[in-house]
Every structure is written in structure tokens, then in C-alpha cells.
Scaffold this motif. Structure first.
Motif, PDB file in Angstrom:
ATOM      1  N   GLN A 163       8.371  -1.032   4.812  1.00 52.17           N
ATOM      2  CA  GLN A 163       7.217  -1.102   3.931  1.00 52.17           C
ATOM      3  C   GLN A 163       6.117  -0.191   4.455  1.00 52.17           C
ATOM      4  N   PHE A 164       5.367   0.355   3.510  1.00 53.21           N
ATOM      5  CA  PHE A 164       4.274   1.251   3.861  1.00 53.21           C
ATOM      6  C   PHE A 164       3.150   1.085   2.845  1.00 53.21           C
ATOM      7  N   PRO A 165       1.871   1.050   3.263  1.00 56.17           N
ATOM      8  CA  PRO A 165       1.427   1.067   4.657  1.00 56.17           C
ATOM      9  C   PRO A 165       1.563  -0.316   5.287  1.00 56.17           C
ATOM     10  N   SER A 166       1.485  -0.378   6.574  1.00 60.06           N
ATOM     11  CA  SER A 166       1.550  -1.672   7.236  1.00 60.06           C
ATOM     12  C   SER A 166       0.223  -2.409   7.099  1.00 60.06           C
ATOM     13  N   LEU A 191      -2.943  -6.323   3.261  1.00 58.52           N
ATOM     14  CA  LEU A 191      -3.992  -5.766   2.416  1.00 58.52           C
ATOM     15  C   LEU A 191      -5.268  -6.574   2.592  1.00 58.52           C
ATOM     16  N   THR A 192      -6.331  -5.857   2.889  1.00 54.70           N
ATOM     17  CA  THR A 192      -7.647  -6.485   2.964  1.00 54.70           C
ATOM     18  C   THR A 192      -8.551  -5.794   1.960  1.00 54.70           C
ATOM     19  N   VAL A 193      -9.102  -6.569   1.049  1.00 50.35           N
ATOM     20  CA  VAL A 193     -10.038  -6.044   0.054  1.00 50.35           C
ATOM     21  C   VAL A 193     -11.433  -6.528   0.436  1.00 50.35           C
ATOM     22  N   TYR A 204      13.650   2.953  -4.046  1.00 55.88           N
ATOM     23  CA  TYR A 204      12.441   2.344  -3.513  1.00 55.88           C
ATOM     24  C   TYR A 204      11.595   1.764  -4.644  1.00 55.88           C
ATOM     25  N   SER A 205      10.656   0.929  -4.263  1.00 59.58           N
ATOM     26  CA  SER A 205       9.771   0.300  -5.240  1.00 59.58           C
ATOM     27  C   SER A 205       8.320   0.484  -4.806  1.00 59.58           C
ATOM     28  N   THR A 206       7.444   0.501  -5.789  1.00 56.36           N
ATOM     29  CA  THR A 206       6.014   0.510  -5.509  1.00 56.36           C
ATOM     30  C   THR A 206       5.350  -0.672  -6.205  1.00 56.36           C
ATOM     31  N   LEU A 207       4.309  -1.169  -5.582  1.00 56.51           N
ATOM     32  CA  LEU A 207       3.488  -2.221  -6.173  1.00 56.51           C
ATOM     33  C   LEU A 207       2.049  -1.721  -6.137  1.00 56.51           C
ATOM     34  N   LYS A 208       1.500  -1.530  -7.318  1.00 58.24           N
ATOM     35  CA  LYS A 208       0.138  -1.011  -7.430  1.00 58.24           C
ATOM     36  C   LYS A 208      -0.801  -2.126  -7.829  1.00 58.24           C
ATOM     37  N   LYS A 215     -13.333  -3.435  -3.014  1.00 63.22           N
ATOM     38  CA  LYS A 215     -13.139  -4.055  -4.332  1.00 63.22           C
ATOM     39  C   LYS A 215     -13.283  -2.990  -5.412  1.00 63.22           C
ATOM     40  N   GLY A 216     -12.371  -2.997  -6.354  1.00 58.51           N
ATOM     41  CA  GLY A 216     -12.407  -2.046  -7.440  1.00 58.51           C
ATOM     42  C   GLY A 216     -11.531  -0.821  -7.225  1.00 58.51           C
ATOM     43  N   GLN A 217     -11.112  -0.592  -5.968  1.00 56.03           N
ATOM     44  CA  GLN A 217     -10.251   0.544  -5.693  1.00 56.03           C
ATOM     45  C   GLN A 217      -8.797   0.199  -6.023  1.00 56.03           C
ATOM     46  N   THR A 218      -7.975   1.209  -5.895  1.00 54.33           N
ATOM     47  CA  THR A 218      -6.553   1.071  -6.185  1.00 54.33           C
ATOM     48  C   THR A 218      -5.762   1.210  -4.895  1.00 54.33           C
ATOM     49  N   VAL A 219      -4.719   0.401  -4.776  1.00 53.26           N
ATOM     50  CA  VAL A 219      -3.828   0.528  -3.633  1.00 53.26           C
ATOM     51  C   VAL A 219      -2.389   0.506  -4.145  1.00 53.26           C
TER      52      VAL A 219
END
Lengths: 113, 108
Positions: A6-9, A110-112, A74-78, A15-19
Motif C-alpha cells: 500500500q502507498f502511501p504509508s 490518513l490524518t485529515v 492495482y486499486s486506488t481509493l480516492k 480538510k477539503g483536499q484530495t487524497v
């Protein structure tokens, strides 16, 4: 043999941004799962791919979350836009078809803020 | 009611003792059960699966399943400090459903 990667670790975003989180399953595993653990809670199922098809997305919390698995690899989760309550560890897991042994990656933290 | 219930612990046992971890579940139709071990900051690692009533042994680990009582347990014999981790009970339907985990501490 490589495990689930998995990436990123770790990711810290406002808040409001995209990951976008990425998962590479074990080679040959058609089943791919996303799970999430938020602070103090149990690991919860988000969705399940079989190859490139979404088999079950009943655990996705809302339409800010979008998962893809183009080509069945591979998979992505946005997460867009990210909210504070999205903070947690996102685990990807994979397994062979018709096998109950599910292997997990080490997670994307993930830290928001 | 949670689908899978576990005592969060911590469960503290001395080195060499038997650690007993318990789990109850609410869905009587569940057929497949798993124990995962998770070290802090690491991925959950499958250590035992059990599908039939009774005991299943693998090395120092024994899983026990009682479907009538909707109860799953994991026994760890000769506990070692390296067994200190969070143990997650899970059942499989369409996907894994986890309990919140029990933190085990093995004291040297």
C-alpha cells in the motif's frame, strides 16, 4: 512472493483536499478488499472487487469515496474532499477466488487536519 | 448489538501461561471464523481459521468454536512476550466482519 503493498504509508492532508491511496494485491489474487479503521473503532469493510468489477460496495461511507481497479490489478481509493472524520487507517487486502485466506497490507494512515 | 464482540483488554498473562481470548457473534448463520494477530502499526495477520464446532489446533494455538453458543475462542499455550499484540476475531460472510480486538500482554 510480495505481499499486499500500500502507498502511501502515511499521509497528512488538510480538510477539503484530495487524497488517493493505492493498493497492489498479491499477484494472481482476483479478490481485492478495502477496509478502514478509525480511532477507537473496529476494522470496517468498505468494498470488494473481483478483478475489475465492484462486487460489493455496501461499506463505502458516502460519495466522497471512489474506488477503482482498472485492469483488475492495482486499486486506488480516492477521498475527495477529505473530512476530519475520514482520518484512520485504510487497509487493503486480497485473496484468491474461492479462498477464505485473506491477506492484508500494512495500511495507509490518513490524518485529515 | 455489535456483530462481533470482544473484550478490549488488556489481557495480561505471565510468560509460559495459557492466554485465553474470547469472542461472541450475533449472526447464527455465520460459518467461517478467523483469528488475526496485529502488532502495533502492522497489518493483521491470519493465525487461525475454524469452520466446524470443536477444537482446531496449530502449534501453540487452539481455536474453539461453539455455534450453539455463538462463541469462538483462541487459546495460546506457553505464551511468549512476542505474542503480545492485538488479537482480532472475524467472521466471513460477503466480507470479513471484525471485532474490536483484544490486546494481549505477555509479561516476561
Amino acid at each position: 512472493e510480495a505481499g499486499v503493498t500500500q502507498f502511501p504509508s502515511h499521509s497528512v492532508i488538510e480538510k477539503g483536499q484530495t487524497v488517493t491511496l493505492r493498493c497492489d494485491p498479491i499477484s494472481g489474487h482476483d479478490n481485492l478488499y478495502w477496509y478502514r479503521r478509525v480511532m477507537g473503532k473496529e476494522i470496517k469493510f468498505l468494498l470488494h472487487f473481483v478483478k475489475e468489477s465492484k462486487q460489493d460496495e455496501s461499506g463505502m461511507p458516502n460519495n466522497r469515496f471512489l474506488a477503482e481497479r482498472t485492469g483488475g490489478t492495482y486499486s486506488t481509493l480516492k477521498v475527495q474532499p477529505a473530512e476530519l472524520e475520514d482520518s484512520g487507517v485504510y487497509f487493503c487486502a486480497s485473496s484468491q477466488v474461492s479462498r477464505n485466506t485473506i491477506y492484508f497490507g500494512e495500511g495507509s494512515w490518513l490524518t485529515v487536519v | 448489538q455489535k456483530e462481533v464482540e470482544q473484550n478490549s483488554g488488556p489481557l495480561s498473562v505471565p510468560e509460559g501461561a495459557i492466554a485465553s481470548l474470547n469472542c461472541t457473534y450475533s449472526d447464527r448463520g455465520s460459518q467461517s471464523f478467523f483469528w488475526y494477530r496485529q502488532y502495533s502499526g502492522k497489518s493483521p495477520e491470519l493465525i487461525m481459521s475454524i469452520y466446524s464446532n470443536g477444537d482446531k489446533e496449530d502449534g501453540r494455538f487452539t481455536a474453539q468454536l461453539n455455534k450453539a453458543s455463538q462463541y469462538v475462542s483462541l487459546l495460546i499455550r506457553d505464551s511468549q512476550p512476542s505474542d503480545s499484540a492485538t488479537y482480532l476475531c472475524a467472521l466471513l460472510r460477503r466480507a470479513l466482519t471484525f471485532g474490536s480486538g483484544t490486546r494481549l500482554q505477555v509479561q516476561p
